[in-house]
Design a protein around this motif. Structure first.
Motif, short mmCIF file in Angstrom:
data_model
loop_
_atom_site.label_atom_id
_atom_site.label_comp_id
_atom_site.label_asym_id
_atom_site.label_seq_id
_atom_site.Cartn_x
_atom_site.Cartn_y
_atom_site.Cartn_z
N ASP A 125 -2.23 10.01 9.63
CA ASP A 125 -2.79 9.74 8.30
C ASP A 125 -1.80 8.96 7.44
OD1 ASP A 125 -5.06 11.08 8.97
OD2 ASP A 125 -4.37 13.00 8.18
N THR A 141 -1.68 2.80 1.39
CA THR A 141 -1.20 4.10 0.91
C THR A 141 -1.46 4.24 -0.59
OG1 THR A 141 0.50 4.13 2.62
CG2 THR A 141 0.85 5.57 0.73
N THR A 163 -5.07 4.89 -1.25
CA THR A 163 -5.47 6.26 -0.90
C THR A 163 -5.03 7.25 -1.98
OG1 THR A 163 -5.11 5.63 1.39
CG2 THR A 163 -5.44 7.95 0.97
#
Lengths: 644, 108
Positions: free
Chosen positions: B2, B94, B97
């Motif tokens: 992830d 990133t 997110t």
């Protein structure tokens, strides 16, 4: 038929007949008729006799033939029986109870050392053929056991009731009596022959014992084998007892060795601790030197002293670990561990050394490498550090690669591959022994040779294996350990939020030195939640200025790596200030967690440390500890922790 | 792997006063881009100290959100243009997110 006379029948001589003269003619005629009839009868009788004689003779012939056949058969079977007895070492005896006479088969005679056909007629004469020490026993057996069941010549059990005897239901008649005796064995020097004697009564129709049928078996070989087996068993038992005794002695020796080893380990550990404590002080004091005031020669000397101090500290730590392992006290503290962080932290720590040697240091993680595992992160990091430091130490060009591979059955393989000097196959086993230095051509000496030995012990405790392979150019050190992947640890959604409040209702004033804006915001947010007044600065110089400005701070949270002036330097300078300010509690904030990594900050005078990323509970705990400690006089107050 | 650890990120946001979530997101985006670029510059300039410093700062930043993908890229070889492009993409993904997770927590 030879030897078998036939019975002859003789017709009686006719009797004399008296004849009267008066009617002599008639009478003569009558007599003649009678005579003729008598003659005819005699002839018929003779014929009949002749016929019967022939029949009898034929019958006699047949019976004689049958008898001869039976006799031959009996002789053959008797011979077979005797042969069988001889081959089987088996014989029979019959003992007539009334006459006290014995009848022995030839094999029994051979067994007791007699010529076949010799006369042993009584039981006592038989007993005399036995070894002297067995005679009394044999007589006792005969009189007390064999005959004890008989009273007055009758079966004690059924008391002579014929019906039982006839139906064969009398148990006494069926019971077998057994004894083993020995007699001299003439064939084999002074050896003895062992015999197994079994007896059974034969009873008459009144259940009266008339005969005892006895079988005698030569069990010399069996007894000899049993004796030999018993001897062997006895020897084995003796050997076992000797071994047990030896084992006990070994156990005692081992206990004594363990006690001595424990004492040695304790001594080593205590000495190492005792040495490590002042050594930390020395290393800490070294970091207080202001290098800007030193000459080039002094700087070189200082660098050498620092390097030596660091080596000594590593050696002491290794000795303590080894002593702990030998004492069986090397335990693991498993918990949620971010494997990726451990690997990258380890690589980061050693990267500067690799860079100094112009080596590349890469991490290659398998795609399915688990992120969170249940493991002892400190020990795992120790393994990574040891293998990376070795790889860098023994590699002069090329690079080092830290790799992961996921194996079946939930095992993880971690490899450190280098392009160094490599290790000959025949010397690899030496790598894992204590204080082992291979001194290979081209290698740089250094270390105490404890690292891999300690790694092996740690990995053993983890249930894994450690090894080294040829990597073509260089070596591949690897270890495989069982890993349990765990879900991302759940954090407390709503942690208990506490706050600090002084007895006068005043809240602590905290100075934060942190260069990263993100971290500044996070720390400031946490501190506000904890009820603190916060001032944030961006480097060590600003922090020093803020402290010197006279603002009364109760605590400083100091990042380690900052531009302009780093955390250790700012801490040293605060500790060098005059008055109460030098005692200001300082907590280091760092992503470094190993003692070696924290050492510069702690040596500079930091009271404690909190790991990044900041967790509010950890921050609260460290601050509680620092603030409960009385600060310098005039600025001293304790903060009471309260929940709300 | 992830991009970030969502639970850690959420717990980080939830542990802070709501009014600083938005500034935190902005600072994070700025820091990630800034230190990412510094790392690339340091690699291009072959400056080991600067590389170490940049990696350390990125690690400190990423640790707040469990952003292991960025760290993995940062620890890898960044010499090639492809690797640098992937690094940029990873940082941007990133940031996106983190912003997506934080959005519901930002007071309107």
């Amino acid at each position: 038929m030879p030897g078998t006379p036939l019975t002859r029948y003789t017709v009686p001589t006719p009797v004399a007949i008296a004849i009267e003269p008066a009617d002599s003619a008639a009478q003569i005629a009558l007599l003649e008729r009678r005579l003729a009839r008598a003659e005819a009868a005699r002839a018929a009788a003779e014929d009949l006799l002749e016929q019967k004689s022939r029949v009898l003779a034929a019958a006699n012939t047949e019976l004689t033939a049958r008898k001869e056949s039976l006799s031959t058969s009996l002789e053959r079977r008797t011979r077979q029986l005797l042969d069988a007895q001889r081959v089987a070492g088996f014989g029979t005896m019959l003992w007539d109870i009334r006459s006290r006479q014995l009848e022995l088969s030839p094999q029994v005679q051979v067994m007791i050392g007699l010529e076949p056909g010799s006369a042993v007629k009584t039981y006592r004469s038989l007993v005399r053929r036995l070894l002297r020490e067995d005679r009394r026993r044999m007589l006792h057996w005969m009189n007390r056991e064999l005959l004890a069941g008989l009273t007055n010549g009758r079966c004690e059990r059924c008391e002579g009731r014929a019906d039982q005897a006839q139906t064969g239901s009398c148990e006494e008649s069926l019971r077998e009596y057994r004894i083993e005796v020995r007699c001299p064995n003439g064939d084999v020097g002074d050896d003895v022959r062992s015999l197994c004697v079994m007896a059974q009564f034969q009873i008459d129709s009144q259940c009266r014992p008339v005969m005892i049928f006895v079988t005698v078996q030569d069990i010399t070989r069996q007894v000899r084998a049993d004796n030999e087996a018993a001897t062997l068993r006895a020897r084995e038992l003796q050997r076992l007892q000797d071994l047990e005794k030896l084992n006990e002695e070994l156990l005692i020796a081992r206990e004594q060795a363990d006690i001595a080893n424990d004492a040695k380990s304790r001594f080593l550990a205590m000495m190492s601790h005792d040495i490590r404590t002042p050594l930390n002080g020395v290393i800490g004091m070294l970091s207080l030197f202001d290098e800007s005031t030193l000459t080039a020669e002094q700087k070189r000397t200082l660098a050498l002293v620092r390097s030596s101090g660091d080596q000594l500290r590593v050696l002491l730590n290794d000795i303590i670990d080894l002593a702990r392992a030998e004492a069986g006290k090397l335990t693991l503290s498993p918990g949620p561990t971010n494997l990726v962080d451990v690997l990258t932290d380890g690589a980061d720590f050693w990267r500067h050394l690799a860079t100094e040697k112009s080596l590349s240091l890469e991490i290659v993680l398998a795609r399915d490498t688990p992120c969170w595992i249940d493991a002892d992160s400190v020990r795992l990091r120790q393994l990574i550090d040891n293998m990376l430091s070795n790889a860098i130490k023994y590699t002069s060009e090329g690079g080092v690669m830290l790799k992961t591979r996921v194996l079946p059955q939930r095992r993880l393989r971690i490899e450190v591959v280098d392009t160094g000097i490599g290790i000959p196959a025949h010397r690899r086993a030496e790598l894992f022994t204590d204080f082992s230095q291979l001194n290979l051509l081209g290698s740089e000496p250094g270390g105490a040779g404890l690292g891999l030995a300690i790694c092996q012990r740690i990995i053993e405790v983890m249930g894994g294996t450690l090894g080294v392979d040829d990597a073509g150019r260089g070596s591949c050190f690897w270890f495989e350990i069982p890993v349990a992947e765990i879900p991302v640890p759940k954090r407390v959604a709503n942690p208990v939020v506490r706050s600090f409040a002084g007895p006068d209702g005043r809240t602590p004033r905290v100075l934060v030195a942190e260069d990263l804006a993100t971290n500044r915001i996070v720390i400031e947010g946490c501190l506000r939640k904890l009820g603190c007044e916060v001032r944030v600065v961006e480097d060590g110089q600003q922090a020093l200025t803020a402290v010197e400005s006279g603002d009364a701070y109760d605590l400083v949270l100091m990042d380690m790596a900052m531009p302009v002036m780093d955390g250790p330097e700012a801490t040293r300078r605060i500790r060098a200030l005059q008055g109460a300010l030098c005692d200001l509690p300082i907590i280091a904030l760092t992503a470094f967690t190993r003692p070696e990594e924290l050492a510069p900050m702690m040596a500079a005078g930091a009271n404690d440390s909190v790991a990044k990323p900041i967790v509010i509970e950890d921050l609260y705990r460290a601050m509680s500890k620092a603030l409960a400690f009385p600060v310098a006089s005039g600025n001293a107050h304790r903060f009471i922790n309260s929940s709300h | 792997m992830d991009l970030i650890d969502p639970e850690l990120t959420l717990s980080q946001f939830e542990a802070l006063p709501p009014e600083i979530v938005a500034p935190l997101c902005e600072a994070t985006a700025t820091d990630l881009r800034d230190w990412g670029q510094r790392l690339l510059d340091a690699v291009a300039g072959d400056d080991p100290d600067a590389i170490r410093r940049a990696r350390h700062s990125l690690k400190g930043l990423c640790g707040n959100f469990g952003a292991s993908a960025v760290m993995r890229c940062a620890d890898g070889d960044l010499q090639s243009a492809d690797a640098r492009a992937r690094f940029h993409e990873c940082i941007e993904a990133t940031i996106a997110t983190i912003l997506a997770l934080a959005a519901p927590l930002i007071p309107q």
